[in-house]
Scaffold this motif. Structure first.
Motif, mmCIF file in Angstrom:
data_model
loop_
_atom_site.group_PDB
_atom_site.id
_atom_site.type_symbol
_atom_site.label_atom_id
_atom_site.label_comp_id
_atom_site.label_asym_id
_atom_site.label_seq_id
_atom_site.Cartn_x
_atom_site.Cartn_y
_atom_site.Cartn_z
ATOM 1 N N ALA A 102 3.412 1.613 -1.139
ATOM 2 C CA ALA A 102 4.691 1.862 -2.240
ATOM 3 C C ALA A 102 4.265 1.888 -3.470
ATOM 4 C CB ALA A 102 5.620 0.580 -2.294
ATOM 5 N N GLN A 103 2.910 2.265 -3.434
ATOM 6 C CA GLN A 103 2.136 2.202 -4.564
ATOM 7 C C GLN A 103 2.700 3.322 -5.842
ATOM 8 O OE1 GLN A 103 -2.333 2.726 -3.824
ATOM 9 N NE2 GLN A 103 -2.604 1.011 -3.252
ATOM 10 N N ASP A 104 3.459 4.200 -4.851
ATOM 11 C CA ASP A 104 4.039 6.123 -5.518
ATOM 12 C C ASP A 104 4.983 4.785 -5.937
ATOM 13 O OD1 ASP A 104 5.879 7.946 -5.323
ATOM 14 O OD2 ASP A 104 4.891 9.167 -5.471
ATOM 15 N N GLU A 105 5.314 5.350 -7.485
ATOM 16 C CA GLU A 105 6.823 4.197 -8.603
ATOM 17 C C GLU A 105 7.946 5.181 -7.250
ATOM 18 O OE1 GLU A 105 6.447 2.261 -10.402
ATOM 19 O OE2 GLU A 105 4.731 2.345 -10.208
ATOM 20 N N GLU A 106 8.035 6.459 -7.052
ATOM 21 C CA GLU A 106 9.516 7.126 -6.870
ATOM 22 C C GLU A 106 9.691 6.427 -4.589
ATOM 23 O OE1 GLU A 106 11.149 11.085 -4.947
ATOM 24 O OE2 GLU A 106 9.420 10.772 -6.737
ATOM 25 N N VAL A 107 8.163 6.280 -4.278
ATOM 26 C CA VAL A 107 8.655 5.408 -3.291
ATOM 27 C C VAL A 107 8.870 3.766 -3.470
ATOM 28 C CG1 VAL A 107 7.497 4.714 -1.391
ATOM 29 C CG2 VAL A 107 7.010 7.266 -2.066
ATOM 30 N N ALA A 108 8.338 3.524 -4.470
ATOM 31 C CA ALA A 108 9.206 1.833 -4.134
ATOM 32 C C ALA A 108 10.614 1.614 -4.374
ATOM 33 C CB ALA A 108 7.832 1.280 -5.506
ATOM 34 N N THR A 136 12.332 3.426 -3.781
ATOM 35 C CA THR A 136 13.727 3.963 -2.878
ATOM 36 C C THR A 136 13.291 2.979 -2.379
ATOM 37 O OG1 THR A 136 12.685 6.221 -2.962
ATOM 38 C CG2 THR A 136 14.287 5.820 -1.459
ATOM 39 N N THR A 196 0.752 -1.587 0.066
ATOM 40 C CA THR A 196 0.198 -0.183 0.236
ATOM 41 C C THR A 196 1.143 1.091 -0.168
ATOM 42 O OG1 THR A 196 -2.058 -1.340 0.608
ATOM 43 C CG2 THR A 196 -1.619 1.600 1.370
#
Length: 62
Positions: A23-29, A31, A21
């Motif tokens: 890591a749905q944002d690509e940048e967060v995923a 990192t 949930t």
């Protein structure tokens, strides 16, 4: 309102779902993936799970 943090008593699948949930944002995923792959035990588990084959040698030119 923030959800309660997952503690020691949370089931592994509950923790995995929470990470997915977040890591749905690509940048967060990207990192998080980079951070996790710095852990030797994580790398060993990923290699074992994926069973990445060794690359085949390239054919020689005649």
């Amino acid at each position: 309102m923030r959800a309660r943090p997952l503690g020691q008593g949370a089931a592994p699948q509950e923790k995995v779902s929470a990470i997915h949930t977040l890591a749905q944002d690509e940048e967060v995923a990207a990192t998080v993936t980079s951070d996790l792959l710095r852990r030797p035990t994580v790398i060993a588990q990923v290699k074992q799970d994926l069973q990445i084959p060794s690359p085949s040698p390239l054919p020689r030119r005649p």
